[in-house]
Design an enzyme around this catalytic site. Structure first.
Site, PDB file in Angstrom:
ATOM      1  CB  THR A   9     -42.108 -15.530 -17.501  1.00 14.91           C
ATOM      2  OG1 THR A   9     -41.482 -15.050 -18.693  1.00 14.91           O
ATOM      3  CG2 THR A   9     -42.686 -16.896 -17.797  1.00 14.91           C
ATOM      4  CG  ASN A  11     -39.736 -16.416 -22.611  1.00 20.24           C
ATOM      5  OD1 ASN A  11     -40.057 -17.384 -23.291  1.00 20.24           O
ATOM      6  ND2 ASN A  11     -38.521 -15.873 -22.650  1.00 20.24           N
ATOM      7  CD  GLU A  42     -35.302  -0.471 -10.767  1.00 22.97           C
ATOM      8  OE1 GLU A  42     -34.119  -0.145 -10.897  1.00 22.97           O
ATOM      9  OE2 GLU A  42     -36.129   0.168 -10.094  1.00 22.97           O
ATOM     10  CG  ASP A  71     -32.647 -13.283 -12.378  1.00 20.22           C
ATOM     11  OD1 ASP A  71     -33.188 -12.713 -13.339  1.00 20.22           O
ATOM     12  OD2 ASP A  71     -31.567 -12.901 -11.911  1.00 20.22           O
ATOM     13  CG  PHE A 149     -32.089 -18.105 -25.266  1.00 19.33           C
ATOM     14  CD1 PHE A 149     -32.377 -19.397 -24.868  1.00 19.33           C
ATOM     15  CD2 PHE A 149     -31.891 -17.139 -24.275  1.00 19.33           C
ATOM     16  CE1 PHE A 149     -32.476 -19.725 -23.521  1.00 19.33           C
ATOM     17  CE2 PHE A 149     -31.990 -17.458 -22.923  1.00 19.33           C
ATOM     18  CZ  PHE A 149     -32.281 -18.755 -22.549  1.00 19.33           C
ATOM     19  N   GLY A 150     -29.389 -16.349 -26.414  1.00 19.79           N
ATOM     20  CA  GLY A 150     -28.397 -15.717 -25.542  1.00 19.79           C
ATOM     21  C   GLY A 150     -26.970 -16.189 -25.819  1.00 19.79           C
ATOM     22  CE1 TYR A 151     -23.387 -13.223 -22.853  1.00 14.10           C
ATOM     23  CE2 TYR A 151     -25.476 -13.707 -21.778  1.00 14.10           C
ATOM     24  CZ  TYR A 151     -24.479 -12.820 -22.103  1.00 14.10           C
ATOM     25  OH  TYR A 151     -24.563 -11.519 -21.678  1.00 14.10           O
ATOM     26  CG  ASP A 152     -27.943 -21.504 -25.456  1.00 13.25           C
ATOM     27  OD1 ASP A 152     -27.457 -21.648 -24.324  1.00 13.25           O
ATOM     28  OD2 ASP A 152     -29.145 -21.640 -25.699  1.00 13.25           O
ATOM     29  CE  LYS A 170     -30.215 -24.065 -22.867  1.00  8.96           C
ATOM     30  NZ  LYS A 170     -30.574 -22.740 -23.378  1.00  8.96           N
TER      31      LYS A 170
HETATM   32  P1  IMP Z   1     -33.376 -13.880 -17.488  1.00 13.31           P
HETATM   33  O1  IMP Z   1     -33.248 -14.966 -16.484  1.00 13.31           O
HETATM   34  O2  IMP Z   1     -34.570 -14.080 -18.386  1.00 13.31           O
HETATM   35  O3  IMP Z   1     -33.318 -12.505 -16.879  1.00 13.31           O
HETATM   36  O4  IMP Z   1     -32.140 -14.006 -18.495  1.00 13.31           O
HETATM   37  C1  IMP Z   1     -30.847 -13.631 -18.182  1.00 13.31           C
HETATM   38  C2  IMP Z   1     -29.925 -13.657 -19.395  1.00 13.31           C
HETATM   39  O5  IMP Z   1     -28.951 -14.673 -19.183  1.00 13.31           O
HETATM   40  C3  IMP Z   1     -30.575 -14.001 -20.734  1.00 13.31           C
HETATM   41  O6  IMP Z   1     -31.012 -12.866 -21.409  1.00 13.31           O
HETATM   42  C4  IMP Z   1     -29.441 -14.658 -21.488  1.00 13.31           C
HETATM   43  O7  IMP Z   1     -28.625 -13.683 -22.080  1.00 13.31           O
HETATM   44  C5  IMP Z   1     -28.648 -15.329 -20.377  1.00 13.31           C
HETATM   45  N1  IMP Z   1     -29.076 -16.743 -20.246  1.00 13.31           N
HETATM   46  C6  IMP Z   1     -29.783 -17.311 -19.243  1.00 13.31           C
HETATM   47  N2  IMP Z   1     -30.004 -18.612 -19.468  1.00 13.31           N
HETATM   48  C7  IMP Z   1     -29.424 -18.876 -20.662  1.00 13.31           C
HETATM   49  C8  IMP Z   1     -29.330 -20.068 -21.448  1.00 13.31           C
HETATM   50  O8  IMP Z   1     -29.856 -21.147 -21.133  1.00 13.31           O
HETATM   51  N3  IMP Z   1     -28.660 -19.934 -22.609  1.00 13.31           N
HETATM   52  C9  IMP Z   1     -28.084 -18.769 -23.034  1.00 13.31           C
HETATM   53  N4  IMP Z   1     -28.155 -17.642 -22.346  1.00 13.31           N
HETATM   54  C10 IMP Z   1     -28.825 -17.685 -21.156  1.00 13.31           C
END
Ligand code: IMP
Length: 190
Positions: A9, A11, A42, A71, A149-152, A170
């Site tokens: 990554t 990130n 991909e 992932d 972030f995301g769905y937290d 967390k």
């Molecule tokens: P990836 O593993 O970076 O491909 O992320 C997959 C997606 O799942 C992220 O973009 C988030 O939308 C969601 N996701 C994964 N882990 C978390 C988390 O710890 N909190 C909130 N959303 C998550």
């Protein structure tokens, strides 16, 4: 000398989290960019494990050093496990919570169970492993909290959303830290 592992990554947040957990084991974690890999394969697998392996193998091919990749995503019981591996592509960034709340607007409180899942893949040329972590909770009825972030903001664990927790709180219960703990246990016994 410390063992070096490349994290598949660029990130910075993931790099910081994984480094903090593996450093006490004498493992230095570096990003794929630092290791000289410039690849973004991909993610066309149908499971978290397949996608994590795709990323780990692509970076291993490029750098020839031990690699870990993760992932992750959110699986909602009432939606038969969706968005699952498509969590990152479910809605435009920043809209995922609103879209999911709308899709679940008629789902009653006792049917809102969900889980975050994370698979960490490890590849070093001689061996390949995957380690899975799961965190179960429920989907709330509105967004709450400013962290994460995301769905937290809609994922409720023990009465609070993950966005209402500090990073440390967390990290004690998250799917990602559970998967990393299994990876740590594996390296401890090696
Ligand atoms: P990836 O593993 O970076 O491909 O992320 C997959 C997606 O799942 C992220 O973009 C988030 O939308 C969601 N996701 C994964 N882990 C978390 C988390 O710890 N909190 C909130 N959303 C998550």
């Amino acid at each position: 000398m410390n063992k070096k592992i490349v994290l598949a990554t660029n990130n910075a947040n993931k790099l910081r989290e994984v480094s903090a957990i593996l450093a006490p084991l004498g493992i230095d974690v570096i990003s794929q960019r630092e290791a000289g890999a410039n690849c973004d394969p991909e993610e066309n697998g149908t499971t978290f494990a397949e996608n994590a392996m795709i990323k780990a193998k692509a970076v291993y091919e490029a750098v020839g050093m031990p690699v870990i990749a993760d992932d992750s995503g959110l699986c909602v019981d009432a939606l038969d496990g969706r968005p699952g591996v498509y969590s990152a592509r479910y809605a435009p960034k920043g809209m995922e919570c609103a879209k999911l709340l709308d899709e679940m607007k008629d789902v009653p409180e006792n049917k809102r169970h969900a889980e975050f899942r994370c698979v960490i893949a490890y590849v070093d040329g001689n061996s390949e492993f995957t380690f899975e972590g799961v965190c179960r909770g429920v989907i709330g009825f509105r967004e709450q909290g400013e962290n994460g972030f995301g769905y937290d903001p809609i994922f409720v664990y023990d009465g609070r959303t993950m966005a209402e927790m500090t990073d440390d709180e967390k990290n004690k219960i998250s799917h990602r830290s559970m998967a990393l703990k299994k990876l740590c246990d594996h390296f401890k016994v090696e």
